[in-house]
Design a protein around this motif. Structure first.
Motif, PDB file in Angstrom:
ATOM      1  N   VAL A  33       0.838  -1.205   0.000  1.00  0.00           N
ATOM      2  CA  VAL A  33       0.000   0.000   0.000  1.00  0.00           C
ATOM      3  C   VAL A  33       0.871   1.253   0.000  1.00  0.00           C
ATOM      4  O   VAL A  33       0.446   2.321   0.440  1.00  0.00           O
ATOM      5  N   LYS A  34       2.092   1.115  -0.499  1.00  0.00           N
ATOM      6  CA  LYS A  34       2.984   2.272  -0.589  1.00  0.00           C
ATOM      7  C   LYS A  34       2.446   3.265  -1.605  1.00  0.00           C
ATOM      8  O   LYS A  34       1.508   2.979  -2.345  1.00  0.00           O
ATOM      9  N   ALA A  35       3.056   4.465  -1.625  1.00  0.00           N
ATOM     10  CA  ALA A  35       2.629   5.539  -2.543  1.00  0.00           C
ATOM     11  C   ALA A  35       1.135   5.792  -2.415  1.00  0.00           C
ATOM     12  O   ALA A  35       0.398   5.854  -3.397  1.00  0.00           O
ATOM     13  N   ASP A  36       0.691   5.954  -1.158  1.00  0.00           N
ATOM     14  CA  ASP A  36      -0.716   6.210  -0.853  1.00  0.00           C
ATOM     15  C   ASP A  36      -1.616   5.151  -1.484  1.00  0.00           C
ATOM     16  O   ASP A  36      -2.620   5.447  -2.123  1.00  0.00           O
ATOM     17  N   GLY A  37      -1.256   3.904  -1.252  1.00  0.00           N
ATOM     18  CA  GLY A  37      -2.063   2.817  -1.794  1.00  0.00           C
ATOM     19  C   GLY A  37      -2.125   2.865  -3.306  1.00  0.00           C
ATOM     20  O   GLY A  37      -3.193   2.710  -3.890  1.00  0.00           O
ATOM     21  N   TYR A  38      -0.935   3.073  -3.940  1.00  0.00           N
ATOM     22  CA  TYR A  38      -0.868   3.187  -5.399  1.00  0.00           C
ATOM     23  C   TYR A  38      -1.860   4.235  -5.903  1.00  0.00           C
ATOM     24  O   TYR A  38      -2.492   4.072  -6.943  1.00  0.00           O
ATOM     25  N   GLY A  39      -1.970   5.318  -5.144  1.00  0.00           N
ATOM     26  CA  GLY A  39      -2.848   6.403  -5.547  1.00  0.00           C
ATOM     27  C   GLY A  39      -4.308   6.217  -5.198  1.00  0.00           C
ATOM     28  O   GLY A  39      -5.134   7.094  -5.484  1.00  0.00           O
ATOM     29  N   HIS A  40      -4.645   5.127  -4.525  1.00  0.00           N
ATOM     30  CA  HIS A  40      -6.047   4.845  -4.207  1.00  0.00           C
ATOM     31  C   HIS A  40      -6.438   5.289  -2.797  1.00  0.00           C
ATOM     32  O   HIS A  40      -7.619   5.223  -2.442  1.00  0.00           O
ATOM     33  N   PHE A  55       0.948  -5.495   5.817  1.00  0.00           N
ATOM     34  CA  PHE A  55       1.033  -4.485   4.768  1.00  0.00           C
ATOM     35  C   PHE A  55       2.497  -4.138   4.530  1.00  0.00           C
ATOM     36  O   PHE A  55       3.342  -4.272   5.418  1.00  0.00           O
ATOM     37  N   ALA A  56       2.779  -3.687   3.317  1.00  0.00           N
ATOM     38  CA  ALA A  56       4.127  -3.273   2.952  1.00  0.00           C
ATOM     39  C   ALA A  56       4.081  -1.843   2.448  1.00  0.00           C
ATOM     40  O   ALA A  56       3.234  -1.494   1.609  1.00  0.00           O
ATOM     41  N   VAL A  57       4.976  -1.011   2.971  1.00  0.00           N
ATOM     42  CA  VAL A  57       5.046   0.395   2.591  1.00  0.00           C
ATOM     43  C   VAL A  57       6.491   0.736   2.267  1.00  0.00           C
ATOM     44  O   VAL A  57       7.401  -0.075   2.452  1.00  0.00           O
ATOM     45  N   PRO A  74       0.832  -6.456  11.022  1.00  0.00           N
ATOM     46  CA  PRO A  74       2.241  -6.134  10.769  1.00  0.00           C
ATOM     47  C   PRO A  74       2.379  -5.198   9.571  1.00  0.00           C
ATOM     48  O   PRO A  74       1.639  -5.314   8.588  1.00  0.00           O
ATOM     49  N   ILE A  75       3.326  -4.286   9.670  1.00  0.00           N
ATOM     50  CA  ILE A  75       3.618  -3.355   8.581  1.00  0.00           C
ATOM     51  C   ILE A  75       5.118  -3.379   8.360  1.00  0.00           C
ATOM     52  O   ILE A  75       5.898  -3.118   9.280  1.00  0.00           O
ATOM     53  N   ALA A  76       5.522  -3.695   7.131  1.00  0.00           N
ATOM     54  CA  ALA A  76       6.941  -3.755   6.789  1.00  0.00           C
ATOM     55  C   ALA A  76       7.335  -2.522   5.987  1.00  0.00           C
ATOM     56  O   ALA A  76       6.639  -2.132   5.047  1.00  0.00           O
ATOM     57  N   ILE A  77       8.452  -1.901   6.390  1.00  0.00           N
ATOM     58  CA  ILE A  77       8.999  -0.737   5.684  1.00  0.00           C
ATOM     59  C   ILE A  77      10.056  -1.250   4.715  1.00  0.00           C
ATOM     60  O   ILE A  77      11.107  -1.745   5.125  1.00  0.00           O
ATOM     61  N   LEU A  78       9.816  -1.122   3.423  1.00  0.00           N
ATOM     62  CA  LEU A  78      10.610  -1.816   2.423  1.00  0.00           C
ATOM     63  C   LEU A  78      11.907  -1.125   2.029  1.00  0.00           C
ATOM     64  O   LEU A  78      12.900  -1.801   1.759  1.00  0.00           O
TER      65      LEU A  78
END
Length: 355
Positions: A33-40, A55-57, A74-78
């Protein structure tokens, strides 16, 4: 009259998540869901994908946005180079960070020994981020010596998984498996393309992105064939129409001329809203249930279309720029880009709503 509007279909997100699970049964799913959820809209997407395992950001800021919105998975910072202070913040909020550089190992060592969960990224052949595979032993020993550090697993990323005939993915997969054989922790390799085309790369945790949003990650297979549903429906109203005589120019630069006396429509969206300025004449637009071609250059606030195939449409009727019936992948191909860019480049002028 609402001008450019993007409606986000939460049921389509849930459907596409199930398609991930259909292709990678038994795997945990970290939804990208990076980049604001691919713009969504990242929080909208994360709440709609509440059945995802994580989730991955891209960054700490993106991760904190989800935590502050009540996302507990869990949220992973890539891909952020975190310093010691940022590592401490990540630990405080139970975030997982991907370690891909020696400077991050040093930052972890300086972050006061707080318990923190990490993934180790190996460069299996893409040569963008990650430790060389032959350094896996060294890096594991250094990290295991740090108090509070829990290695969740090992991660890599594929360069050409969207092309099932490209041999690089096989080579990357072999390199990664050789480097991680016998090591404790999970394996995470598969992006959307690998979820669909490379079952040997599924590992323990898959990280789908674009397929969740209804776009195909495989260059020769459409979203329809893959049973992926479009999540974003971008539309704008017909704001003017007139009959133009044969041989007259349309729009800036007079790059297109009417071949005959014909109806021309003006739709209230342009590059100021994020519609691609480089979309050429002929790019399809859907209005009144029929496809009509864009003609002339895209302006900041408007596009013009040939209405000969939809002469009965009326002012105020909404045109689909991409969405149901008009895949974003098709518009991207016409404009010489990818659907990721279309989604991510929408501007704040576009009004978002939920379905």
């Amino acid at each position: 009259m609402i001008r450019a509007q993007a409606v986000i279909d939460r049921a389509a997100l849930a459907h596409n998540l199930q398609r991930v699970r259909d292709h990678a049964p038994g795997c945990r799913v970290y939804a990208a869901v990076k980049a604001d959820g691919y713009g969504h809209g990242a929080t909208t997407v994360a709440h709609a994908l509440h059945q995802a395992d994580g989730f991955a950001v891209s960054s700490l800021d993106e991760a904190l946005q989800l935590r502050w919105a009540g996302i507990e998975q869990p949220i992973a910072i890539l891909s952020q180079m975190l310093d010691a202070e940022s590592c401490a913040t990540a630990a405080e909020h139970a975030l997982e960070i991907v370690i891909f550089h020696d400077a991050q190992v040093e930052a972890l060592a300086a972050s006061a020994g707080r318990p923190i969960r990490i993934w180790v990224k190996l460069d299996s052949g893409m040569h963008r981020l990650g430790f060389a595979c032959e350094r896996a032993d060294e890096i594991a020993q250094r990290l295991q010596a740090l108090p509070g550090v829990q290695i969740m697993g090992w991660l890599t990323h594929f360069a050409c998984a969207d092309d099932p005939d490209d041999g690089l993915t096989d080579r990357q997969l072999r390199a990664f498996k050789d480097a991680t054989r016998g090591r404790a922790g999970d394996r995470s390799m598969a992006n959307s393309a690998a979820v669909l085309a490379w079952p040997d790369a599924h590992g323990d945790v898959v990280r789908p992105g674009i397929m969740l949003y209804g776009s195909s990650p495989i260059h020769d297979r459409s979203a329809h064939v893959l049973d992926l549903r479009p999540v974003m429906h971008l539309s704008a109203p017909l704001i003017a129409r007139q009959t133009i005589a044969a041989g007259e120019p349309i729009g800036y630069g007079a790059t297109w001329r009417t071949p005959e006396t014909m109806p021309v429509g003006v739709i209230g969206i342009g590059y100021g809203d994020g519609y691609p300025r480089h979309a050429p004449s002929g790019t399809p637009v859907l209005i009144g249930g029929r496809r009509v071609p864009l003609i002339g250059r895209v302006s900041m606030d408007m596009i013009t279309v040939d209405l000969r195939g939809a002469a009965d449409v009326r002012i105020g009727e909404r045109a689909t720029l991409w969405g149901p019936g008009l895949p974003a992948d098709e518009i991207a191909a016409a404009a010489g880009t990818i659907a990721y860019e279309l989604f991510c480049r929408l501007t704040p002028r576009v009004r978002f709503s939920l379905a």
